[in-house]
Enzyme design. Structure first.
Site, PDB file in Angstrom:
ATOM      1  N   LYS A 298       0.830  -1.206   0.000  1.00  0.00           N
ATOM      2  CA  LYS A 298       0.000   0.000   0.000  1.00  0.00           C
ATOM      3  C   LYS A 298       0.865   1.257   0.000  1.00  0.00           C
ATOM      4  O   LYS A 298       2.036   1.235   0.391  1.00  0.00           O
ATOM      5  CB  LYS A 298      -0.917   0.018   1.233  1.00  0.00           C
ATOM      6  N   ASP A 299       0.239   2.347  -0.417  1.00  0.00           N
ATOM      7  CA  ASP A 299       0.921   3.635  -0.505  1.00  0.00           C
ATOM      8  C   ASP A 299       1.440   4.100   0.845  1.00  0.00           C
ATOM      9  O   ASP A 299       0.899   3.754   1.896  1.00  0.00           O
ATOM     10  CB  ASP A 299      -0.063   4.690  -1.013  1.00  0.00           C
ATOM     11  N   LYS A 300       2.491   4.919   0.811  1.00  0.00           N
ATOM     12  CA  LYS A 300       3.007   5.520   2.038  1.00  0.00           C
ATOM     13  C   LYS A 300       2.177   6.731   2.436  1.00  0.00           C
ATOM     14  O   LYS A 300       1.714   6.833   3.572  1.00  0.00           O
ATOM     15  CB  LYS A 300       4.474   5.918   1.858  1.00  0.00           C
TER      16      LYS A 300
END
Length: 667
Positions: A298-300
């Protein structure tokens, strides 16, 4: 169909011809929420929200979204099962993702590095180093495993609660018989204790020398392994395998039971990369990062919810650490026992909630109208755009995150160098810095200017796990071809394979743009499509060749298929290409990059890129939207509008690409 401004990473081809609008995303982390959808079609956050407010409470009433960078199209290469007679080796688990700086602390980790250099240079007898005291037995076990894997020539000794290290005399004796790298790999093999695994030394045609190696192995490890010599293409080698029942020590019933424990949980994280979060949790729990499994990265820069499973940790012990994790921006819920790990790509998709702020029309003349008129105009633009995308979908490009961020070299260029097996250039591209004087860029710039990996490692921030792993290996093995190869091998397989996939994704994006601009929106003879009734994907988000149909002239004339059925191949060694002008385009495109004869395998890095088929179009599901005034306490006609969007996407689809089609610009 095309915008005037071409995006750096994503071609500006669109499906719908609405006008769109301008706006900004990722203003606040609360504006981006991504929630994994499991294989049963349920959002993992829905269950988690009933157990703990967690990250949801920090979101307030905001609804937002972020892109989910699932590597569900990333195919991992795995060794085939082999028999003992074949003399081949079973792949051992990769533990390189473990960062000693996390569990030992930066100062002790650097002290250990210096201790190793002293051992290598001067080889003093009896030299020891204290790593400190560890009261938690799981932490002690983690230190032992990680240090021995990183430095297999060291012994770790516990004088409770202190752990000390010194050179392993057995290693020194073996290194006088075989090459250093073979001795190290053998000790890693012994320490891993993977049932059914084997290790093969390099060819050795000296029978007396082979006998000496056999005698040493049987004398030191005879209860654990058995050895044999075998011939292959006229060369003789020694192969070693673990005995079926042999173990270096007897495990307790509690230890045997713990090996089979799997605990699932829902992880909510803020402003953390998935691998960074795993590194923190592994250090706190006294396990390795490889003991964690997940369905997707998942995105940061987002608030994300995802399922995870950790091995060898009971639900009770995991709950005991939750307050410690919360201080790192991680909240755990739905902690429970399960019977097996998660597999990459084992998800239906992701749900996105996002906020686009400061809406305005593309045409500057529209902004000179009164506030009420501008709002009315924007409302019409938004409605037209959202309804178009809801009905027609969007071009299923790989998003910018696939290629890296910042002004540095894009990941696809690194991947191209790896596919060409140019290891040194790939390393230098990897360390190309962004403009600016941030610590990471300074460390990269120092490495490129000095070739001094040790000094660059000191400058590199602790949070940059990939860069630090590479620099450690470069410091140890040098910056030549072999050293750069070892540097890439220091990264876990999932990290290594990301770069060739980034290159293939770039080619896919360009292929789709060329297909739409030259062949239009109709299905043409030679296109690849789903078989009727056969549009199932694998858990990795790929489509098998058996499900692929080549469109015939009759299919085209009768308009049997629509554009949403068309598949475009991502380059690899198992895919077929379209049997029309696009097939020629692929050949020319790969030839231009020097890959005309590429096998899409990098044997030195254990990388295999089979390729896959990706739908040309993607369609958002359950799409809804809401326009609202800005955040001022008193609404006025001059307040900017904000757009809230909620939708689901299949795995490996990018929310920013969907939003791009809606807005007709790069948000």
């Amino acid at each position: 169909m095309k915008q005037d401004i071409e995006a750096v990473n994503v071609p500006a081809c669109f499906i719908s011809d609405h006008e769109g609008f301008l706006g900004s995303i990722k203003n606040l982390i609360e504006d981006f929420v991504v929630t994994e959808i499991d294989i049963s079609g349920q959002q993992v956050k829905a269950a988690a929200a009933t157990e703990a407010s967690g990250c949801a409470s920090s979101c307030g009433n905001s609804t937002a979204a972020a892109d989910c960078k699932d590597y569900s199209n990333s195919s991992t290469s795995q060794d085939a099962d082999v028999s003992w007679e074949s003399g081949a080796d079973v792949s051992l688990p990769s533990l390189e993702s473990f960062d000693l700086g996390v569990i030992l602390g930066q100062s002790v980790s650097e002290e250990l590095e210096q201790f190793v250099l002293t051992l290598r240079d001067k080889k003093p007898a009896g030299l020891e180093l204290s790593l400190g005291s560890f009261t938690d037995k799981y932490q002690r076990a983690n230190v032992h495993r990680a240090v021995r894997h990183r430095f297999p020539f060291l012994m770790t000794v516990t004088i409770q609660p202190e752990i000390r290290v010194r050179e392993d005399p057995d290693y020194r004796e073996l290194s006088q018989l075989v090459k250093d790298d073979e001795a190290e790999d053998f000790f890693r093999f012994i320490d891993a204790k993977v049932r059914g695994s084997s290790y093969t030394f390099g060819p050795d045609d000296n029978k007396e020398h082979r006998t000496a190696v056999h005698h040493f192995l049987n004398r030191k490890f005879g209860k654990l392994v058995e050895t044999k010599s075998f011939s292959d293409q006229g060369r003789t080698s020694i192969s070693v395998r673990l005995r079926e029942r042999g173990r270096p020590k007897k495990r307790t019933a509690e230890e045997r039971k713990e090996e089979d424990i799997y605990t699932a949980f829902t992880l909510c994280k803020e402003n953390l990369e998935t691998l960074e979060a795993i590194s923190y949790m592994a250090a706190a729990l006294g396990v390795l990062p490889s003991d964690f499994t997940y369905a997707g990265i998942k995105d940061k820069r987002a608030i994300t919810y995802q399922s995870m499973v950790v091995k060898k940790v009971s639900p009770q012990r995991l709950r005991e650490k939750t307050s410690e994790f919360e201080r790192r921006g991680m909240r755990l819920s739905q902690v429970r026992s399960v019977s097996e790990p998660l597999r990459l790509g084992r998800l239906t998709g992701n749900h996105f909630d996002l906020v686009v702020r400061n809406l305005r029309p593309h045409r500057a003349s529209d902004t000179h109208s009164s506030g009420a008129d501008v709002h009315t105009r924007l409302a019409a633009l938004v409605k037209e755009a959202v309804e178009n995308v809801k009905t027609r979908g969007f071009v299923n490009y790989y998003g910018p995150q696939r290629f890296g961020s910042g002004q540095g070299v894009q990941s696809d260029r690194v991947g191209l160098a790896l596919l060409k097996e140019d290891m040194v250039n790939a390393v230098r591209l990897f360390f190309t810095p962004d403009d600016g004087d941030d610590p990471q860029s300074l460390a990269k710039r120092h490495f490129l200017q000095t070739d001094n990996a040790k000094e660059s490692l000191v400058l590199m921030p602790l949070s940059k796990a990939r860069e630090r792993l590479m620099l450690r290996a470069l410091n140890r093995y040098g910056t030549g071809v072999d050293g750069c190869t070892q540097a890439w091998l220091s990264l876990p397989h999932s990290m290594r394979v990301f770069y060739p996939h980034a290159y293939c994704s770039r080619v896919w994006n360009e292929a789709v743009a060329h297909r739409l601009s030259t062949m239009g929106h109709s299905v043409r003879q030679g296109d690849l499509v789903w078989m009727h009734g056969g549009s199932e994907k694998t858990e990795a988000g790929e489509t098998g060749a058996a499900e692929i149909h080549v469109v015939t002239d009759q299919d085209e004339q009768k308009e049997v298929y629509a554009l949403e059925h068309v598949l475009m191949p991502m380059p690899g060694n198992t895919v077929k290409y379209p049997e029309n002008s696009m097939g020629t385009w692929y050949q020319e495109r790969l030839s231009r990059d020097g890959l005309a004869d590429c096998r899409f395998r990098v044997s030195g890095l254990k990388l295999n890129v089979p390729g896959c088929y990706r739908p040309l179009l993607a369609l958002p599901h359950n799409l809804s939207y809401r326009l609202q005034r800005g955040d001022r306490k008193q609404d006025s006609d001059s307040d900017p509008l904000a757009l809230t969007l909620n939708f689901d996407l299949d795995s490996s689809c990018y929310a920013t690409i969907c939003l791009r089609e809606i807005m007709k610009c790069d948000p």
